[in-house]
Each structure stands twice: as structure tokens, then as C-alpha cells.
Design an enzyme around this catalytic site. Sequence first.
Site, PDB file in Angstrom:
ATOM      1  N   TYR A 100      41.855   4.606  27.494  1.00 25.93           N
ATOM      2  CA  TYR A 100      42.521   5.445  26.501  1.00 25.93           C
ATOM      3  C   TYR A 100      41.577   6.577  26.112  1.00 25.93           C
ATOM      4  O   TYR A 100      40.389   6.353  25.853  1.00 25.93           O
ATOM      5  CB  TYR A 100      42.866   4.635  25.239  1.00 25.93           C
ATOM      6  CG  TYR A 100      43.328   5.512  24.094  1.00 25.93           C
ATOM      7  CD1 TYR A 100      44.675   5.811  23.921  1.00 25.93           C
ATOM      8  CD2 TYR A 100      42.404   6.091  23.220  1.00 25.93           C
ATOM      9  CE1 TYR A 100      45.091   6.648  22.903  1.00 25.93           C
ATOM     10  CE2 TYR A 100      42.810   6.937  22.198  1.00 25.93           C
ATOM     11  CZ  TYR A 100      44.156   7.210  22.050  1.00 25.93           C
ATOM     12  OH  TYR A 100      44.562   8.051  21.044  1.00 25.93           O
ATOM     13  N   GLU A 188      46.552  13.046  23.704  1.00 27.85           N
ATOM     14  CA  GLU A 188      46.206  11.712  24.207  1.00 27.85           C
ATOM     15  C   GLU A 188      46.451  11.601  25.702  1.00 27.85           C
ATOM     16  O   GLU A 188      47.418  12.181  26.207  1.00 27.85           O
ATOM     17  CB  GLU A 188      47.098  10.648  23.534  1.00 27.85           C
ATOM     18  CG  GLU A 188      46.669  10.247  22.152  1.00 27.85           C
ATOM     19  CD  GLU A 188      47.586   9.167  21.567  1.00 27.85           C
ATOM     20  OE1 GLU A 188      47.105   8.365  20.773  1.00 27.85           O
ATOM     21  OE2 GLU A 188      48.781   9.144  21.919  1.00 27.85           O
TER      22      GLU A 188
END
Length: 366
Positions: A100, A188
Site C-alpha cells: 500500500y 493512493e
Amino acid sequence: MKLHEYEAKNIFKEYGIPTPEGFVISKEELSKIDDIDVKSVVVKAQVFVGGRGKAGGILFADNKEELKEKINELFSKEIKGEKVEKILIEEKLPIKKEYYLGVVIDRNEKKPAIMFSTEGGVDIEEVAKRNPEKIVKYHIEPRKEFLPYSARWILKHAGIPSKEIPVVADVMYKLYKIFKDMDAVLTEINPLVITEDGKVYAADAVLNVDDDAYYRHDYSKFEEFGKKEKLEFAYVELDGDIGVIGNGAGLTLASMDIIKEFGGNPSCFLDIGGGASAEIVKKALKKVLENPKVRGVFINILGGITRCDEVARGIVEILKEHPNVKFAVRMMGTNEEEGRKILEENGIPYETSMEEAARKLMESLA
Ligand code: GDP
Ligand code: MN
């Protein structure tokens, strides 16, 4: 404003962040499929739905027939209530690992923060709850440059294998550059994929930009541009059932406090600003009453450049349409007498003390 995954990936590409080969199609472009050679692909609904994969918005296909099936499937259904207008078709990556990577604004620290976790692919909020130590958070001084060595430092602390550090650091460095250049509020990559052959890819992309920075950019090329309702007042929806309208942010916040004090829960913060016309007051009230939860409305006006008679005229018209909603009006200042007369003629009680107005409203709803 949110950018679609495919739009965000186009920007990633411009900055040299590797993304899977792919293309986007709308319903009218289905024939595009006929001319291409289809191997294993991921079929991705372009919708703004959290947990899109789990909600059925990410499908896979291994040949052209399957691909057509999956496309039809996505176009004919809704993903958590959202219609699918576009689909992104991409080569399927041989995933070895999912990381992530994100950049957010940390409002407490008043700085952007880079977040990285080796626990990617899944919902990052879940990781934050269950294994917060698995997320590395690094604040950036907005006026300083974020340099590649800092990216490498973050990744070393996150504990990724040293041979992956240079490629992942490069993506991190570029992603922060995009965040800054685009005036983003959130970006993201989840998952940031490491493939079997050791390459890195942004398999997913989130990029939300700051609407207030529109004048510095050409955001109009993005799909969502202009779709959001433009309001002539500041409106923030909340969980409660008492609409709160004031003129000026401070007075509106104080109005929310006083409603809380008397046991109520605001359904919104609505600041009509200075010098609002009856027209704006009407629009503001309509906006508040659009929310079916609203049982009562507290209107708190301190007339300066705002004229109480204008406000009263706006209130009167809307009130008549909502006999089941309780209202409390606190009004004083410029043209108070005229305003009071308009309210009185229409049988609407008003107060000059905000405590009294709030108390009476909450009592009438008890
Ligand atoms: P999201 O649900 O909106 O976050 O959609 P993502 O694009 O992140 O995809 C969800 C999940 O699908 C990923 O975490 C992967 O596990 C899987 N996935 C997406 N793209 C690929 C791919 O190219 N190859 C493989 N093997 N899995 C993929
Ligand atoms: Mn994702």
C-alpha cells in the site's frame, strides 16, 4: 473532486509510474474489443465505490468470449448502487506481493503524510485497526522538497527487501510529486504490485484533487468536473436531525453548540454568509429540508450587512411548504423591526436570544 482510476493512471503514466497496459471503453465502444488480441485481462468497473473488488466491480477474463461476457455483466449491473459508465481493461499482472502506498493530508499535523504498508491489497483502514505497526507514516514539510533518499529511508523502515527499495522508492518519489503538482488531497496506490519477475506496477489508482485549487489547473478535462452541485452558501451535512442555519461561520458553529447544549443533534452546518438575499435564504432552507431526517430547523441571524427583512421573506415562503417541521428563528440587527413584522404577520415566532430560541425548539420536539 475524484478522478476515475483510468484518469489517475494516465497521470501516473505521464510521471513515469508503471501501470498495466490497458484501455478504457464505454458502452458505445464495445466494437473496440473485436480488433484486439485478448490474453488474460482484468475487467474493472470505473466507479467510486470503496471495496469495489469485493462488491463485484473487478472481474477477470482469459479470452475474448469471456471478456465480452464480463463487460456485459458489468455494464448491466450496479456496484453498490452506482451505474457503470466506463470499464478499464488491463493486462492481468502475475502478482507476487501487494503493498500500500498513499499520500494524504494530515490535518492534525498540518502536513502531507506519506503512508506505506507491506500489507497492501486489502482495506487499509482494517490494517490501521488491526496492525497499526504495519503502516509507516512519514510527514513532509510542505515547503521542503521530498527527496529520493527519504523515500528509501521510509521503505527501509517498512522492512521491504533491499532489492525492491530503488524501484518502489522511485514510485513513492513520483507519487508525491503528482500529489503536489496536482494539488491533491489524497492519492493512493493499493495495491502497489511486485510481479513474479520483480517489476513494480500501480495496479489501482486513487487521485482526489482539491476543488479550491481549480484556478491553477485544467481540471475540466476530468469526467467529474462540474458534476457536483454548486451552492451559494457553505453546507456540510451531518448525522443529526436539526438543521442549523446561521450567517457567518462562527455564529453557525455557536448555533450548533447551543443545539447540542439543549440535547439536539445538528443535521448540518449551513452558513448563508454576509448580505444574503431572500432568494439565497430560500435555497438554503430547501437544501436543509432535502434531508428527510430533519425534524426541526434553527435559524440564527445577526443582522449586519445581512438584512433581517430579507431573511424573513425567505423563511416565510419555505415554511409554508413544511407544516410538519418545527422552526425556531433568532434574529436581531439590521432591519430587525421589518423582519419581525414579516414573521409576525405569518404567525412565525422568533426570539432575540439564541438560548431561548434553541430551548423552545428542542422543547417543541421533545
Ligand atoms: P478495488 O477493490 O477498488 O481496490 O480494486 P483493485 O484495483 O485494487 O483490485 C482489487 C484486487 O483485485 C487487488 O487487490 C488484486 O488482488 C486483484 N487484482 C487487480 N488487478 C489484478 C491483476 O492484474 N492481477 C491479479 N492477479 N490480481 C489483480
Ligand atoms: Mn484497490
